[in-house]
Design a protein around this motif. Structure first.
Motif, mmCIF file in Angstrom:
data_model
loop_
_atom_site.group_PDB
_atom_site.id
_atom_site.type_symbol
_atom_site.label_atom_id
_atom_site.label_comp_id
_atom_site.label_asym_id
_atom_site.label_seq_id
_atom_site.Cartn_x
_atom_site.Cartn_y
_atom_site.Cartn_z
ATOM 1 N N LEU A 1 0.851 -1.184 0.000
ATOM 2 C CA LEU A 1 0.000 0.000 0.000
ATOM 3 C C LEU A 1 0.888 1.235 0.000
ATOM 4 O O LEU A 1 1.831 1.324 0.790
ATOM 5 N N ALA A 2 0.594 2.188 -0.864
ATOM 6 C CA ALA A 2 1.281 3.477 -0.861
ATOM 7 C C ALA A 2 0.466 4.453 -0.023
ATOM 8 O O ALA A 2 -0.753 4.535 -0.164
ATOM 9 N N VAL A 3 1.155 5.189 0.858
ATOM 10 C CA VAL A 3 0.479 6.139 1.741
ATOM 11 C C VAL A 3 1.194 7.485 1.664
ATOM 12 O O VAL A 3 2.363 7.606 2.060
ATOM 13 N N VAL A 4 0.503 8.490 1.158
ATOM 14 C CA VAL A 4 0.977 9.872 1.213
ATOM 15 C C VAL A 4 0.414 10.454 2.501
ATOM 16 O O VAL A 4 -0.806 10.599 2.644
ATOM 17 N N LEU A 5 1.285 10.769 3.448
ATOM 18 C CA LEU A 5 0.819 11.146 4.782
ATOM 19 C C LEU A 5 0.279 12.571 4.863
ATOM 20 O O LEU A 5 -0.344 12.923 5.860
ATOM 21 N N ASP A 6 0.498 13.378 3.847
ATOM 22 C CA ASP A 6 -0.074 14.722 3.786
ATOM 23 C C ASP A 6 -0.578 14.959 2.369
ATOM 24 O O ASP A 6 0.195 15.309 1.477
ATOM 25 N N GLY A 7 -1.869 14.750 2.174
ATOM 26 C CA GLY A 7 -2.471 14.950 0.857
ATOM 27 C C GLY A 7 -3.096 16.317 0.681
ATOM 28 O O GLY A 7 -3.796 16.548 -0.315
ATOM 29 N N ASP B 1 -10.128 10.861 13.779
ATOM 30 C CA ASP B 1 -8.729 11.187 14.053
ATOM 31 C C ASP B 1 -8.000 11.643 12.792
ATOM 32 O O ASP B 1 -7.075 12.451 12.857
ATOM 33 N N TYR B 2 -8.374 11.099 11.662
ATOM 34 C CA TYR B 2 -7.802 11.508 10.383
ATOM 35 C C TYR B 2 -8.786 11.104 9.287
ATOM 36 O O TYR B 2 -9.719 10.330 9.517
ATOM 37 N N ARG B 3 -8.565 11.636 8.083
ATOM 38 C CA ARG B 3 -9.386 11.297 6.928
ATOM 39 C C ARG B 3 -8.494 10.665 5.866
ATOM 40 O O ARG B 3 -7.327 11.036 5.734
ATOM 41 N N VAL B 4 -9.030 9.712 5.131
ATOM 42 C CA VAL B 4 -8.261 9.054 4.084
ATOM 43 C C VAL B 4 -9.084 9.012 2.799
ATOM 44 O O VAL B 4 -10.296 8.802 2.822
ATOM 45 N N ARG B 5 -8.403 9.249 1.699
ATOM 46 C CA ARG B 5 -8.981 9.011 0.377
ATOM 47 C C ARG B 5 -8.194 7.869 -0.249
ATOM 48 O O ARG B 5 -6.962 7.820 -0.183
ATOM 49 N N ILE B 6 -8.921 6.936 -0.872
ATOM 50 C CA ILE B 6 -8.354 5.675 -1.327
ATOM 51 C C ILE B 6 -8.548 5.564 -2.834
ATOM 52 O O ILE B 6 -9.687 5.594 -3.323
ATOM 53 N N PHE B 7 -7.458 5.433 -3.575
ATOM 54 C CA PHE B 7 -7.504 5.337 -5.025
ATOM 55 C C PHE B 7 -6.896 4.027 -5.509
ATOM 56 O O PHE B 7 -5.836 3.607 -5.036
ATOM 57 N N THR B 8 -7.566 3.386 -6.460
ATOM 58 C CA THR B 8 -6.986 2.301 -7.239
ATOM 59 C C THR B 8 -6.425 2.917 -8.518
ATOM 60 O O THR B 8 -6.643 4.101 -8.789
ATOM 61 N N PRO B 9 -5.726 2.129 -9.350
ATOM 62 C CA PRO B 9 -5.309 2.682 -10.641
ATOM 63 C C PRO B 9 -6.481 3.126 -11.507
ATOM 64 O O PRO B 9 -6.316 3.957 -12.399
ATOM 65 N N GLY C 1 -10.284 -2.387 2.901
ATOM 66 C CA GLY C 1 -9.771 -2.907 4.162
ATOM 67 C C GLY C 1 -8.276 -2.775 4.351
ATOM 68 O O GLY C 1 -7.816 -2.252 5.367
ATOM 69 N N HIS C 2 -7.478 -3.251 3.380
ATOM 70 C CA HIS C 2 -6.026 -3.175 3.616
ATOM 71 C C HIS C 2 -5.545 -1.728 3.609
ATOM 72 O O HIS C 2 -4.655 -1.374 4.391
ATOM 73 N N PRO C 3 -6.161 -0.784 2.839
ATOM 74 C CA PRO C 3 -5.817 0.624 3.013
ATOM 75 C C PRO C 3 -6.188 1.179 4.382
ATOM 76 O O PRO C 3 -5.504 2.072 4.901
ATOM 77 N N THR C 4 -7.255 0.671 4.981
ATOM 78 C CA THR C 4 -7.639 1.127 6.316
ATOM 79 C C THR C 4 -6.573 0.736 7.340
ATOM 80 O O THR C 4 -6.107 1.576 8.123
ATOM 81 N N LEU C 5 -6.167 -0.520 7.338
ATOM 82 C CA LEU C 5 -5.155 -0.964 8.302
ATOM 83 C C LEU C 5 -3.793 -0.342 8.005
ATOM 84 O O LEU C 5 -3.083 0.090 8.918
ATOM 85 N N GLY C 6 -3.417 -0.282 6.720
ATOM 86 C CA GLY C 6 -2.123 0.271 6.373
ATOM 87 C C GLY C 6 -2.032 1.766 6.620
ATOM 88 O O GLY C 6 -0.988 2.273 7.060
ATOM 89 N N SER C 7 -3.127 2.492 6.375
ATOM 90 C CA SER C 7 -3.144 3.933 6.652
ATOM 91 C C SER C 7 -3.063 4.200 8.147
ATOM 92 O O SER C 7 -2.345 5.101 8.593
#
Length: 307
Positions: A22-28, A60-68, A76-82
């Protein structure tokens, strides 16, 4: 373009390069949709995440999740990895015992599993239905399955929508060679699974695949644990022919299969064998009926990305 903190983590494994990356940009902050989507295509991973300040007071934080191929409301795996990445970067949750993630599907609770290194997320509510019979028949042809090999089928929706198929044996699951272009044309994201009989160890094909890739004692020890369920996920409509280890699918499978008596309230799933991975997913339904989906994560790359 700005340097931004970045991690690449491996999810559903305690050993690097055996799970789902999983790739995670910590400041989007300040990135528009096109920039996020372009970077997700460039990483060419099943998902790329961008962490943002929450817009909900309880998050606590917000995440946006993109596939190609596009953005997902939840995965799910983006939730745990983020969450792993956010905590490792110094994130401090409002409550000591739970982290609250905000994503398009809403607020998702994540907890630390007592006595383990695992995080587990609360599976979002599931809507399920019987799939259209004519469409299902076409999907089975694309998968190379005979109707007699399918024990049960459900349309599963917990944000992402999956066609869930319970098959007759783990061997059938592991031997599938789908027609991915046909699945893309049918717009079919398919999760296939089969239960291991409790009195049996994994079949020879599964054991051979695991042992052939056990290059060190830690991995070998990890792989020797006999799973209760074998899972594969085919997602050609979003640009991913096969996903190595899939949290959202395992969540919806657990909600379905536990409710219908196919599995006990606590079990372990294996996913990724056919891709040379050793994903382990821990599923449990608590006394309130909430299903929790757990797994370990490990950081493989830690640095900056210019976006």
């Amino acid at each position: 373009m700005t340097p931004r903190p970045f991690k690449q983590v491996d999810v559903f494994t305690a050993t690097p390069y055996w799970g789902n990356p999983l790739a995670v940009v910590l400041d989007g902050s300040g990135l528009d949709d096109d920039a996020m989507q372009r970077f997700a295509r460039w990483t060419n991973l099943s998902e790329t995440c961008f962490l943002l300040p929450p817009s909900h007071a309880l998050a606590d934080y917000r995440v946006r999740i993109f596939t190609p191929g596009g953005e997902l409301p939840f995965a799910g795996h983006p939730t745990l990895g983020s969450c792993h990445s956010w905590l490792q970067a110094g994130g401090q949750p409002h409550a000591p015992d739970v982290i609250v993630q905000e994503c398009q599907v809403g607020l998702v609770k994540i907890r630390r599993e007592p006595g383990t290194e695992r995080l587990a997320f609360a599976a979002p509510p599931l809507t399920r239905a019987v799939p259209d019979a004519a469409w299902l028949a076409e999907v089975l042809v694309a998968l190379g399955l005979q109707p007699a090999q399918v024990r049960a089928a459900q349309r599963l929706d917990n944000g992402p929508v999956w066609l869930g198929l319970l098959l007759d044996s783990p061997e059938t699951v592991l031997q599938l060679a789908p027609d991915h272009p046909a699945l893309a044309r049918l717009k079919a994201k398919v999760g296939v699974a089969a239960v291991y009989p409790p009195e049996e160890s994994p079949p020879l094909i599964a054991r051979a695949n695991r042992e052939a890739r056990a290059f060190d004692a830690g991995v070998k020890e990890c792989l020797d644990a006999a799973p209760d369920l074998e899972v594969r996920a085919f997602a050609a409509p979003i640009g991913v022919n096969e996903d190595p280890v899939t949290g959202s699918l395992n969540a919806s499978l657990a909600q379905w299969l536990i409710a219908d008596g196919h599995l006990p309230e606590r079990y372990q799933a294996s996913q990724g064998v056919c891709l040379g991975r050793a994903g382990q997913v821990y599923l449990a339904r608590d006394a309130s009926g909430q299903v929790w989906v757990g797994g370990q994560s490990v950081t493989c790359i830690d640095g900056q990305v210019t976006l």
